[in-house]
Design a protein around this motif. Structure first.
Motif, mmCIF file in Angstrom:
data_model
loop_
_atom_site.group_PDB
_atom_site.id
_atom_site.type_symbol
_atom_site.label_atom_id
_atom_site.label_comp_id
_atom_site.label_asym_id
_atom_site.label_seq_id
_atom_site.Cartn_x
_atom_site.Cartn_y
_atom_site.Cartn_z
ATOM 1 N N GLU A 210 0.838 -1.217 0.000
ATOM 2 C CA GLU A 210 0.000 0.000 0.000
ATOM 3 C C GLU A 210 0.878 1.276 0.000
ATOM 4 O O GLU A 210 0.642 2.217 -0.765
ATOM 5 C CB GLU A 210 -0.859 -0.035 1.265
ATOM 6 N N THR A 211 1.937 1.250 0.844
ATOM 7 C CA THR A 211 2.842 2.413 0.897
ATOM 8 C C THR A 211 3.584 2.556 -0.425
ATOM 9 O O THR A 211 3.756 3.667 -0.948
ATOM 10 C CB THR A 211 3.858 2.257 2.061
ATOM 11 N N LEU A 212 4.007 1.424 -0.960
ATOM 12 C CA LEU A 212 4.720 1.442 -2.232
ATOM 13 C C LEU A 212 3.861 2.093 -3.325
ATOM 14 O O LEU A 212 4.310 2.971 -4.063
ATOM 15 C CB LEU A 212 5.098 0.000 -2.608
ATOM 16 N N GLU A 213 2.592 1.696 -3.378
ATOM 17 C CA GLU A 213 1.664 2.258 -4.371
ATOM 18 C C GLU A 213 1.521 3.769 -4.167
ATOM 19 O O GLU A 213 1.495 4.542 -5.121
ATOM 20 C CB GLU A 213 0.272 1.618 -4.258
ATOM 21 N N LYS A 214 1.467 4.180 -2.913
ATOM 22 C CA LYS A 214 1.287 5.600 -2.595
ATOM 23 C C LYS A 214 2.517 6.412 -3.052
ATOM 24 O O LYS A 214 2.387 7.475 -3.662
ATOM 25 C CB LYS A 214 1.101 5.732 -1.078
ATOM 26 N N VAL A 215 3.704 5.864 -2.762
ATOM 27 C CA VAL A 215 4.945 6.549 -3.152
ATOM 28 C C VAL A 215 5.007 6.672 -4.677
ATOM 29 O O VAL A 215 5.283 7.745 -5.226
ATOM 30 C CB VAL A 215 6.185 5.789 -2.612
ATOM 31 N N VAL A 216 4.710 5.572 -5.355
ATOM 32 C CA VAL A 216 4.788 5.555 -6.820
ATOM 33 C C VAL A 216 3.800 6.570 -7.420
ATOM 34 O O VAL A 216 4.152 7.344 -8.320
ATOM 35 C CB VAL A 216 4.509 4.127 -7.356
ATOM 36 N N SER A 217 2.614 6.603 -6.861
ATOM 37 C CA SER A 217 1.607 7.529 -7.380
ATOM 38 C C SER A 217 2.064 8.972 -7.169
ATOM 39 O O SER A 217 1.941 9.828 -8.053
ATOM 40 C CB SER A 217 0.277 7.241 -6.680
ATOM 41 N N HIS A 218 2.667 9.246 -6.017
ATOM 42 C CA HIS A 218 3.085 10.615 -5.748
ATOM 43 C C HIS A 218 4.281 11.048 -6.596
ATOM 44 O O HIS A 218 4.472 12.236 -6.866
ATOM 45 C CB HIS A 218 3.389 10.832 -4.262
ATOM 46 N N THR A 223 1.923 13.981 -11.234
ATOM 47 C CA THR A 223 1.696 14.477 -9.874
ATOM 48 C C THR A 223 2.784 15.483 -9.497
ATOM 49 O O THR A 223 2.495 16.553 -8.951
ATOM 50 C CB THR A 223 1.662 13.309 -8.854
ATOM 51 N N MET A 224 4.028 15.152 -9.819
ATOM 52 C CA MET A 224 5.118 16.079 -9.474
ATOM 53 C C MET A 224 4.978 17.408 -10.209
ATOM 54 O O MET A 224 5.336 18.453 -9.689
ATOM 55 C CB MET A 224 6.474 15.440 -9.786
ATOM 56 N N LYS A 225 4.440 17.356 -11.394
ATOM 57 C CA LYS A 225 4.264 18.581 -12.178
ATOM 58 C C LYS A 225 3.314 19.567 -11.484
ATOM 59 O O LYS A 225 3.410 20.776 -11.665
ATOM 60 C CB LYS A 225 3.707 18.202 -13.566
ATOM 61 N N THR A 226 2.399 19.014 -10.667
ATOM 62 C CA THR A 226 1.441 19.904 -9.978
ATOM 63 C C THR A 226 1.879 20.204 -8.531
ATOM 64 O O THR A 226 1.188 20.919 -7.822
ATOM 65 C CB THR A 226 0.036 19.253 -9.924
ATOM 66 N N ASN A 227 3.004 19.640 -8.098
ATOM 67 C CA ASN A 227 3.472 19.882 -6.731
ATOM 68 C C ASN A 227 4.368 21.129 -6.726
ATOM 69 O O ASN A 227 5.499 21.098 -7.213
ATOM 70 C CB ASN A 227 4.247 18.648 -6.221
ATOM 71 N N SER A 228 3.868 22.213 -6.163
ATOM 72 C CA SER A 228 4.622 23.480 -6.208
ATOM 73 C C SER A 228 5.934 23.382 -5.426
ATOM 74 O O SER A 228 6.820 24.209 -5.591
ATOM 75 C CB SER A 228 3.768 24.629 -5.680
ATOM 76 N N MET A 229 6.056 22.386 -4.558
ATOM 77 C CA MET A 229 7.303 22.205 -3.791
ATOM 78 C C MET A 229 8.362 21.472 -4.623
ATOM 79 O O MET A 229 9.487 21.297 -4.178
ATOM 80 C CB MET A 229 7.027 21.399 -2.506
ATOM 81 N N SER A 230 7.969 21.027 -5.802
ATOM 82 C CA SER A 230 8.888 20.227 -6.623
ATOM 83 C C SER A 230 8.965 20.690 -8.080
ATOM 84 O O SER A 230 9.861 20.250 -8.804
ATOM 85 C CB SER A 230 8.444 18.758 -6.621
ATOM 86 N N ASN A 231 8.031 21.530 -8.512
ATOM 87 C CA ASN A 231 8.011 21.868 -9.942
ATOM 88 C C ASN A 231 8.698 23.207 -10.260
ATOM 89 O O ASN A 231 8.600 23.702 -11.361
ATOM 90 C CB ASN A 231 6.569 21.854 -10.474
ATOM 91 N N TYR A 232 9.362 23.785 -9.280
ATOM 92 C CA TYR A 232 10.116 25.035 -9.430
ATOM 93 C C TYR A 232 9.245 26.251 -9.723
ATOM 94 O O TYR A 232 9.748 27.286 -10.133
ATOM 95 C CB TYR A 232 11.231 24.893 -10.489
ATOM 96 N N SER A 233 7.927 26.133 -9.480
ATOM 97 C CA SER A 233 7.071 27.306 -9.702
ATOM 98 C C SER A 233 7.297 28.368 -8.620
ATOM 99 O O SER A 233 6.852 29.509 -8.761
ATOM 100 C CB SER A 233 5.596 26.891 -9.764
ATOM 101 N N LEU A 234 7.997 28.019 -7.525
ATOM 102 C CA LEU A 234 8.301 29.013 -6.486
ATOM 103 C C LEU A 234 9.442 29.944 -6.917
ATOM 104 O O LEU A 234 9.665 30.983 -6.328
ATOM 105 C CB LEU A 234 8.703 28.310 -5.173
ATOM 106 N N VAL A 235 10.158 29.537 -7.954
ATOM 107 C CA VAL A 235 11.279 30.354 -8.438
ATOM 108 C C VAL A 235 10.719 31.453 -9.343
ATOM 109 O O VAL A 235 9.875 31.179 -10.207
ATOM 110 C CB VAL A 235 12.287 29.472 -9.232
ATOM 111 N N PRO A 236 11.156 32.724 -9.138
ATOM 112 C CA PRO A 236 10.609 33.806 -9.965
ATOM 113 C C PRO A 236 10.822 33.574 -11.463
ATOM 114 O O PRO A 236 11.824 32.986 -11.874
ATOM 115 C CB PRO A 236 11.393 35.046 -9.502
#
Ligand code: PPS
Length: 290
Positions: A210-218, A223-236
């Motif tokens: 179950e955890t493995l599936e969750k990690v893979v999905s995230h 998913t990473m493209k929409t994660n503002s902590m990972s997609n560099y959208s915080l950079v000006p």
């Protein structure tokens, strides 16, 4: 250390001044590596950001909090970058970090430690394409010029962190026994679940299905493209111009086929094969015809 336009030259390697300084490179040299540290090593554009997502999820048993609340550069810092000195001491052990350094430029404490290493390699043709588009968006890097010009620079090693072949060869000859895991971006694209399982086994982390599936999905590209902590959208925008390209651009294997002419492909493959010859390195993409 010399300066050259937008770069610092460290042992002949180009490092962007935006994220590297004489102090940060001295910090790297004096870094006190601990036995429980975990470091992912990549040549630029080979899967660094992906590892900054996967590793905290594995080590935190699938808890999404770190990857949803801390920017990737602070949660899994680059050892050689200016932010390292500010964030490293705030990390809870085991400390997770990344580096673009070749083996021979790792700090002395690394060699005497038992720190674990995950080396991620990617087809150099796709690395070059990814880097070409990154140079268009990153205003702190030189304009890449035409695709052909950038290809020649890449083959000559006149790019960030030098020649791709020198980097992969340095880490293949690394005498690290079971402290190192070699994995490729292509294997991760092909079978992310298998790759995450392999990394968690290497790190001695037991994970339920179950955890493995969750990690893979995230950690999927979408998913990473929409994660503002990972997609560099915080950079000006003035620093990373998303009108030119995206940091998480395509996330596929084989995009080079959309950009290389047959002549460019032949030239590129000939140089890389010649430089890799004699080493025992075999990559998934080696089976492809010229
Ligand atoms: S850097 O600048 O060195 O930190 O860049 P790096 O993160 O090493 O490489 C960026 C490329 O990795 C792709 N990427 C992914 N691909 C597939 N799935 C996931 N989850 C993922 N996360 C990052 C990113 O899109 C860049 O590749 P290209 O080919 O440009 O899309």
């Amino acid at each position: 250390m010399e300066e050259e336009g937008k770069y610092i030259k460290y042992h002949g390697l180009l490092c962007p001044k935006e994220t590297h300084s004489e102090d940060s490179l001295k910090y790297l040299e004096g870094f006190n590596m601990r036995d429980d540290d975990v470091i992912a090593i990549t040549y630029p554009k080979s899967g660094t950001t992906w590892m900054q997502e996967i590793l905290p999820l594995i080590l935190n048993g699938g808890d999404l909090t770190p990857v949803q609340t801390i920017p990737n550069w602070a949660r899994v810092p680059w050892l050689e970058e200016t932010r390292a000195a500010q964030v490293m001491d705030k990390l809870t052990p085991p400390r997770l970090m990344v580096s673009h350094m070749p083996y021979d430029l790792m700090p002395p404490s690394f060699f005497s430690s038992k720190a674990k290493v995950i080396y991620v390699a990617r087809n150099p043709k796709d690395v070059m394409v990814s880097s070409y588009f990154f140079h268009q968006m990153a205003t702190f890097l030189d304009d890449p010029g035409t695709f052909e010009e950038f290809l020649d620079k890449f083959l000559a090693g006149q790019v960030l962190f030098g020649k791709w072949t020198d980097h992969v060869k340095s880490w293949r000859k690394a005498d690290l026994g079971d402290r190192i895991l070699h994995i490729t971006y292509e294997e991760m694209v092909e079978d992310l679940k298998g790759a995450v399982r392999c990394i968690s086994d290497f790190l001695g982390q037991k994970m339920s299905e179950e955890t493995l599936e969750k990690v893979v999905s995230h950690c999927s590209f979408n998913t990473m493209k929409t994660n503002s902590m990972s997609n560099y959208s915080l950079v000006p925008q003035e620093v990373l111009d998303t009108k030119k390209s995206n940091f998480l651009r395509k996330g596929i294997s084989g995009d080079w086929k959309n950009h290389f002419s047959p002549e460019q492909e032949a030239k590129f493959s000939t140089v890389i094969k010649e430089e890799i010859r004699g080493s025992d390195i075999k990559f998934p993409w080696d089976e492809e015809p010229l």
